[in-house]
Design a protein around this motif. Sequence first.
Motif, mmCIF file in Angstrom:
data_model
loop_
_atom_site.group_PDB
_atom_site.id
_atom_site.type_symbol
_atom_site.label_atom_id
_atom_site.label_comp_id
_atom_site.label_asym_id
_atom_site.label_seq_id
_atom_site.Cartn_x
_atom_site.Cartn_y
_atom_site.Cartn_z
ATOM 1 N N ARG A 47 68.165 20.631 36.560
ATOM 2 C CA ARG A 47 69.312 20.140 35.795
ATOM 3 C C ARG A 47 70.601 20.660 36.420
ATOM 4 O O ARG A 47 70.736 21.848 36.672
ATOM 5 N N LEU A 48 71.552 19.752 36.625
ATOM 6 C CA LEU A 48 72.793 20.088 37.313
ATOM 7 C C LEU A 48 73.758 20.784 36.369
ATOM 8 O O LEU A 48 74.082 20.277 35.299
ATOM 9 N N ILE A 49 74.252 21.947 36.814
ATOM 10 C CA ILE A 49 75.189 22.719 35.991
ATOM 11 C C ILE A 49 76.633 22.361 36.371
ATOM 12 O O ILE A 49 77.429 21.952 35.536
ATOM 13 N N TYR A 50 76.956 22.562 37.635
ATOM 14 C CA TYR A 50 78.277 22.257 38.190
ATOM 15 C C TYR A 50 78.105 21.833 39.643
ATOM 16 O O TYR A 50 77.130 22.195 40.295
ATOM 17 N N PHE A 51 79.098 21.098 40.129
ATOM 18 C CA PHE A 51 79.136 20.835 41.554
ATOM 19 C C PHE A 51 80.584 20.849 42.045
ATOM 20 O O PHE A 51 81.523 20.801 41.243
ATOM 21 N N SER A 52 80.702 20.918 43.361
ATOM 22 C CA SER A 52 82.033 20.966 43.972
ATOM 23 C C SER A 52 82.000 20.127 45.238
ATOM 24 O O SER A 52 81.071 20.245 46.041
ATOM 25 N N GLY A 74 78.456 19.280 35.536
ATOM 26 C CA GLY A 74 77.218 18.536 35.620
ATOM 27 C C GLY A 74 76.712 18.204 34.228
ATOM 28 O O GLY A 74 77.499 17.976 33.307
ATOM 29 N N ASP A 75 75.408 18.236 34.072
ATOM 30 C CA ASP A 75 74.800 17.848 32.791
ATOM 31 C C ASP A 75 74.788 18.969 31.760
ATOM 32 O O ASP A 75 74.797 18.705 30.562
ATOM 33 N N ILE A 76 74.764 20.223 32.216
ATOM 34 C CA ILE A 76 74.643 21.346 31.269
ATOM 35 C C ILE A 76 75.627 22.455 31.637
ATOM 36 O O ILE A 76 75.244 23.582 31.942
ATOM 37 N N PRO A 77 76.933 22.222 31.557
ATOM 38 C CA PRO A 77 77.908 23.230 31.989
ATOM 39 C C PRO A 77 78.198 24.337 30.964
ATOM 40 O O PRO A 77 78.810 25.353 31.297
ATOM 41 N N GLU A 78 77.747 24.137 29.722
ATOM 42 C CA GLU A 78 78.137 25.070 28.656
ATOM 43 C C GLU A 78 77.631 26.477 28.956
ATOM 44 O O GLU A 78 76.455 26.679 29.243
ATOM 45 N N GLY A 79 78.530 27.443 28.851
ATOM 46 C CA GLY A 79 78.163 28.840 29.084
ATOM 47 C C GLY A 79 78.309 29.279 30.530
ATOM 48 O O GLY A 79 78.044 30.439 30.854
#
Lengths: 114, 113
Positions: free
Chosen positions: A44-49, A58-63
């Motif tokens: 699952r993708l959190i962040y990208f740059s 991404g899909d789950i950036p919370e926290g």
Amino acid sequence: DVKVTQSSRYLVKRTGEKVFLECVQDMDHENMFWYRQDPGLGLRLIYFSYDVKMKEKGDIPEGYSVSREKKERFSLILESASTNQTSMYLCASSLEALGNQPQHFGDGTRLSIL
Amino acid sequence: DQQVKQNSPSLSVQEGRISILNCDYTNSMFDYFLWYKKYPAEGPTFLISISSIKDKNEDGRFTVFLNKSAKHLSLHIVPSQPGDSAVYFCAASRRGSQGNLIFGKGTKLSVKP
């Protein structure tokens, strides 16, 4: 060969701590990504740059937050670690934003939050 | 809402036989598809990819087939070897998505000697 290096293979932290996961790539790639992998849930993708100082959720950036001050380095930050952030974290990079290019992964950081 | 689905969590195959791993997708805008292999405690390793303008791509023992009308792709491994035992992830992307890949949940392949 592309080399994506994650600073730690295993990490144990306590609830509430601020946690930094570091990732470095040596191939001058524009794109960098942070995923987490959990059993039965895949990647699952959190962040990208896609550029220095640029970041996208991404899909789950919370926290989580990220930092990309230099092209080769992409950091993932857990602002206040919680037990549900115990997971395998994977960093990846790819060559360019517009073309179809595979992502190349590091070996992962197994993070445990106690 | 899963855009990339691997409906078989696991697959067991005898050494020397063919392994067929399947993947379905729902987004007709996807134009690039990839397969990754992952061993425990390691990151995923890129195996093979295929563009939507093709229906087959081959690399040694690995062949990927794409059926756009059915929104289905498959990875064939022939002959299977015990070292192929790993989790296989299917992934897809579309042009203009800044290189983002959408991954399936993976299929664990076990190749028995």
